[in-house]
Design an enzyme around this catalytic site. Structure first.
Site, PDB file in Angstrom:
ATOM      1  N   SER A  19      18.083 -64.689 -55.800  1.00 48.51           N
ATOM      2  CA  SER A  19      18.875 -63.391 -56.678  1.00 48.51           C
ATOM      3  C   SER A  19      19.000 -63.763 -57.705  1.00 48.51           C
ATOM      4  CB  SER A  19      19.452 -61.522 -56.520  1.00 48.51           C
ATOM      5  OG  SER A  19      19.599 -61.795 -57.228  1.00 48.51           O
ATOM      6  N   LYS A  43      16.505 -58.836 -58.846  1.00 48.75           N
ATOM      7  CA  LYS A  43      17.865 -59.560 -60.241  1.00 48.75           C
ATOM      8  C   LYS A  43      19.356 -58.557 -59.650  1.00 48.75           C
ATOM      9  CE  LYS A  43      20.312 -61.412 -63.266  1.00 48.75           C
ATOM     10  NZ  LYS A  43      20.681 -62.855 -62.864  1.00 48.75           N
ATOM     11  N   MET A  69      23.596 -66.784 -67.411  1.00 43.90           N
ATOM     12  CA  MET A  69      22.285 -65.955 -67.474  1.00 43.90           C
ATOM     13  C   MET A  69      23.409 -64.659 -68.463  1.00 43.90           C
ATOM     14  SD  MET A  69      20.169 -67.886 -67.162  1.00 43.90           S
ATOM     15  CE  MET A  69      18.388 -65.888 -67.848  1.00 43.90           C
ATOM     16  N   LEU A  71      24.105 -62.109 -66.114  1.00 45.32           N
ATOM     17  CA  LEU A  71      23.575 -60.957 -65.402  1.00 45.32           C
ATOM     18  C   LEU A  71      22.607 -59.625 -66.803  1.00 45.32           C
ATOM     19  CD1 LEU A  71      26.581 -59.767 -63.099  1.00 45.32           C
ATOM     20  CD2 LEU A  71      24.199 -60.553 -62.165  1.00 45.32           C
ATOM     21  N   CYS A 130      28.846 -63.354 -59.666  1.00 43.81           N
ATOM     22  CA  CYS A 130      28.859 -64.066 -60.749  1.00 43.81           C
ATOM     23  C   CYS A 130      29.664 -65.173 -61.195  1.00 43.81           C
ATOM     24  CB  CYS A 130      27.785 -63.004 -61.604  1.00 43.81           C
ATOM     25  SG  CYS A 130      27.458 -63.768 -63.060  1.00 43.81           S
ATOM     26  N   VAL A 192      25.499 -70.395 -51.194  1.00 42.53           N
ATOM     27  CA  VAL A 192      26.729 -70.313 -51.821  1.00 42.53           C
ATOM     28  C   VAL A 192      25.766 -69.422 -53.284  1.00 42.53           C
ATOM     29  CG1 VAL A 192      27.909 -71.826 -51.343  1.00 42.53           C
ATOM     30  CG2 VAL A 192      26.507 -72.389 -52.934  1.00 42.53           C
ATOM     31  N   ASN A 193      26.525 -68.705 -53.681  1.00 40.48           N
ATOM     32  CA  ASN A 193      25.929 -68.832 -55.731  1.00 40.48           C
ATOM     33  C   ASN A 193      26.156 -69.696 -55.510  1.00 40.48           C
ATOM     34  OD1 ASN A 193      25.433 -67.359 -57.582  1.00 40.48           O
ATOM     35  ND2 ASN A 193      26.519 -65.977 -57.211  1.00 40.48           N
ATOM     36  N   GLY A 250      20.620 -75.661 -53.152  1.00 36.30           N
ATOM     37  CA  GLY A 250      19.927 -76.843 -52.662  1.00 36.30           C
ATOM     38  C   GLY A 250      18.907 -77.382 -51.685  1.00 36.30           C
ATOM     39  N   GLY A 271      16.519 -70.808 -54.862  1.00 39.26           N
ATOM     40  CA  GLY A 271      16.262 -70.612 -56.440  1.00 39.26           C
ATOM     41  C   GLY A 271      16.445 -71.341 -57.696  1.00 39.26           C
TER      42      GLY A 271
HETATM   43  C1  SIN Z   1      23.587 -64.437 -63.644  1.00 39.21           C
HETATM   44  O1  SIN Z   1      23.375 -63.766 -64.205  1.00 39.21           O
HETATM   45  O2  SIN Z   1      24.566 -64.803 -64.671  1.00 39.21           O
HETATM   46  C2  SIN Z   1      23.335 -65.663 -62.816  1.00 39.21           C
HETATM   47  C3  SIN Z   1      24.014 -63.846 -61.596  1.00 39.21           C
HETATM   48  C4  SIN Z   1      25.078 -64.996 -60.537  1.00 39.21           C
HETATM   49  O3  SIN Z   1      25.325 -66.301 -60.239  1.00 39.21           O
HETATM   50  O4  SIN Z   1      25.227 -64.241 -59.444  1.00 39.21           O
END
Ligand code: SIN
Length: 311
Positions: A19, A43, A69, A71, A130, A192-193, A250, A271
């Site tokens: 996402s 997203k 980013m 969000l 996030c 993981v994020n 990765g 990603g």
């Molecule tokens: C973001 O929109 O900042 C990225 C989303 C995330 O890392 O969960």
């Protein structure tokens, strides 16, 4: 050969986008739908549309990426509309994944209530990790708050639900988080994020490379694969078997995918490499994983899934 069962549904292969990458607009999502990906996810949305952080906020690096980013998204209703239409038109395909990331507990609860009340029959991913919204800590680093939120969620939410977690770095933290997650009828854990708040610098310019948060941002790609594998393995060996794992972090080649599956991941999210290569990555990585399996004489993922050996 790559057929995968996840959340009691069948997918042609385990690959999907992470996402945040290639899933902001309907056009992006339609390209994923038309790609070879086994599944795809929207997203992470908030109740209201968000512009996100100032640019530049995503930079590809030699060994990965850095992003902050913040969000940016087109708002919950935009994505709910899309997933509802999509599931109607494509009932024969594997379910779609719908990601949400509220700015507060109340916002997460409000969105989950709307999903519960809708006729959405896909899989919801609750993003608790996030790292990029200034002033908002990653909820899943607060164990008590995570447990409290999940207790509230499961008083009313009965549809398939997974949580997207940040990376943990301490075995005791894996134990604590797994004990919390095992209390709930979760469908999956996504590990993981990005590794939050890394700093990449341009030594020539003597400067950071992204604007938000003085250059601090989530690190993805090859830099984080060992951490991602450790998180997948740690949760695979601690969670009850009903909670499946999505491995993210990765994955760029068939070998990276093979390693995540060996650690116990069932679905695989891409990603950074998807951002660099576009949806054609799914054709390449499927072929590469199949080649590895052929060389090793494996007929299906079940032949090696989770079977990482210890010394
Ligand atoms: C973001 O929109 O900042 C990225 C989303 C995330 O890392 O969960």
């Amino acid at each position: 050969m790559l057929n995968t069962t996840f959340a009691n549904a069948k997918f042609a292969n385990p690959f999907m986008n992470a996402s945040g990458v290639h899933c902001m607009t309907i056009e992006d999502l339609e390209e994923l739908k038309a790609s070879q990906a086994g599944a795809y996810i929207t997203k992470s949305s908030t109740l209201e549309k968000r512009e996100g952080n100032p640019l530049p906020r995503y930079v590809d690096l030699e060994l990965g990426s850095i992003n902050s980013m913040g969000l940016p998204n087109l708002g919950f209703d935009y994505y709910l509309d899309y997933v509802l239409k999509n599931q109607k038109e494509n009932a024969q395909e594997g379910p779609i994944f719908f990601s949400i990331a509220g700015m507060s507990v109340a916002e997460n609860i409000a969105m989950l209530k709307k999903i519960q009340e809708s006729y959405f029959s896909g899989i919801t991913e609750l993003n608790l990790s996030c790292p990029n919204v200034p002033g908002k800590p990653q909820l899943a680093y607060d164990f008590e708050a995570t447990e409290k939120l999940l207790k509230e969620v499961f008083t009313f939410f009965t549809k398939p639900l997974g949580v997207k977690l940040p990376p943990y770095f301490d075995l005791v933290h894996f134990d604590i988080m797994a004990e919390i997650l095992n209390q709930f009828p979760l469908t999956y854990v996504n590990s993981v994020n990005s590794i939050g708040n890394g700093l990449f610098i341009d030594p020539e310019a003597e400067s950071v490379v992204i604007k938000p948060k003085d250059g601090f941002g989530g690190i993805g790609g090859a830099y984080i694969k060992p951490t991602a594998l450790a998180n997948v393995r740690a949760f695979y060996t601690r969670l009850k078997p009903e909670i499946q794992i999505i491995g993210t972090g990765g994955i760029e080649t068939g070998q990276d995918a093979f390693e995540h599956l060996l650690c116990g991941a069932t679905m695989l999210q891409i990603g950074t490499a998807l951002h660099k290569e576009g949806p054609a990555i799914f054709d390449r990585i499927i072929k590469e994983l199949e080649e590895i399996m052929n060389q090793k004489g494996y007929q299906s993922i079940a032949d090696f899934h989770g079977k990482l050996k210890s010394l």
